[in-house]
Design a protein around this motif. Structure first.
Motif, short mmCIF file in Angstrom:
data_model
loop_
_atom_site.label_atom_id
_atom_site.label_comp_id
_atom_site.label_asym_id
_atom_site.label_seq_id
_atom_site.Cartn_x
_atom_site.Cartn_y
_atom_site.Cartn_z
N HIS A 122 0.82 -1.20 0.00
CA HIS A 122 0.00 0.00 0.00
C HIS A 122 0.86 1.27 0.00
O HIS A 122 0.36 2.35 -0.30
CB HIS A 122 -0.93 -0.01 1.21
N ASP A 123 2.13 1.13 0.33
CA ASP A 123 3.04 2.28 0.34
C ASP A 123 3.94 2.31 -0.89
O ASP A 123 4.95 3.01 -0.91
CB ASP A 123 3.91 2.25 1.60
N ASP A 156 4.71 5.79 -2.07
CA ASP A 156 5.02 6.83 -1.07
C ASP A 156 6.36 7.49 -1.35
O ASP A 156 6.49 8.71 -1.29
CB ASP A 156 5.02 6.23 0.33
N SER A 169 -4.77 3.84 0.09
CA SER A 169 -3.48 4.53 0.13
C SER A 169 -2.94 4.76 -1.28
O SER A 169 -2.49 5.86 -1.62
CB SER A 169 -2.48 3.73 0.96
N ARG A 173 -2.84 8.39 -3.19
CA ARG A 173 -1.51 8.87 -3.56
C ARG A 173 -1.46 9.28 -5.04
O ARG A 173 -0.89 10.32 -5.39
CB ARG A 173 -0.47 7.79 -3.29
#
Length: 309
Positions: A109-110, A113, A185, A189
């Motif tokens: 999910h990151d 990031d 997420s 993003r």
């Protein structure tokens, strides 16, 4: 003011197709875009996308669905083969008391990031070819459909995201396939970075990896013969998209020493294109010693780069 089916922008048409292929009803899609159900149905029919089946499976078909699932066929593939939605197949399997493993286990999910080169590439590819959709009561979905010949690209994206979601065959006649994940997420993003906004995050604008992803999604590279007795060949580069995206791309090229290109209107979107030396320099800028990349475009880029030497 509403839009007719033929007036929907190219990007929105891709969204409509992705929503239909992921199981959203024609009524829901029509309400979202302020058009009639007939307009959406006609647009899908012209693209060879079957409408969601509203009838029920026969008893024999239900048994076949269960058998195929137990034999290891994915939910997405079963849904495509029987022209029903994945939730319908999932519900049938669950009602039989059969455990369905979470295919999103391991999903990163990151993954977007930190704007690493790989992350920038996949963000660019999703900016070009992906769809981010939000529906009440569901996790946001990121989906992308490609021609079957580019299936390995979806495998690479799935590997990058670290999940086991199926890659379904959505249109056997036209040879297309689709991959999707659900993640708030990841969806948030992509929106934050400018997927549907009027500006793109500056960190992406200066990344050749991001632009390679965009070109792999919405661009074309080629070497063609001239229409002359000499039969000599020339390189060509072209990418399509929204005006502000291509304006940022032209600015990126100028900062890298490639000038003289402009954004031109092309039907409901815009295009940037060039030939010969400038096209070869763009190929070198984006693809030289670069990974990841869509295999067939990277191969053509390599041929274009070789012409410079």
């Amino acid at each position: 003011m509403t839009e007719t089916g033929t007036q929907l922008a190219a990007e929105r048409r891709r969204d409509v197709v992705a929503r239909a292929e992921s199981g959203e009803s024609i009524t829901s899609i029509a309400l979202r875009y302020g058009v009639t159900r007939q307009a959406i149905r006609g647009m899908l029919r012209r693209r060879g996308v079957p409408a969601r089946r509203t009838g029920k499976l026969t008893d024999a078909q239900r048994e076949e669905v269960v058998k195929r699932f137990l034999d290891g066929v994915s939910l997405g593939q079963i849904a495509a083969d029987f022209s029903v939605t994945v939730p319908a197949v999932r519900g049938l399997i669950s009602r039989r008391g059969i455990n369905i493993p979470s295919v999103s286990q391991g999903l990163r999910h990151d993954a977007f990031d930190s704007l690493t080169p790989d992350a920038c590439y996949w963000i660019g590819f999703l900016f070009a070819d992906g769809c981010v959709s939000y529906r009440p009561g569901y996790l946001p979905q990121i989906s992308i459909g490609l021609a079957e010949r580019d299936r390995d690209q979806l495998v690479a994206l799935r590997d990058y995201l670290g999940c086991g979601n199926s890659i379904s065959r959505t249109n056997p006649i036209q040879g297309s396939c689709q991959f999707s994940v659900r993640s708030r997420s990841l969806a948030d993003r992509l929106i934050e970075l400018g997927r549907y906004g009027d500006s793109i995050d500056e960190r992406l604008v200066v990344s050749r990896d991001f632009w390679r992803g965009v070109v792999d999604g919405d661009g074309s590279l080629g070497i063609y013969k001239r229409a002359s007795p000499s039969g000599r060949t020339f390189a060509q580069f072209r990418v399509v998209g929204r005006r502000h995206v291509l304006t940022a791309f032209v600015a990126f090229l100028e900062s890298s020493g490639i000038s003289g290109l402009s954004v031109r209107p092309h039907k409901s979107i815009c295009t940037v294109g060039t030939t010969c030396g400038p096209a070869e320099r763009i190929a070198s800028l984006l693809y030289l010693d670069a990974e990841p990349a869509l295999a067939r475009k990277a191969e053509i880029a390599a041929q274009m780069i070789a012409r410079q030497r």
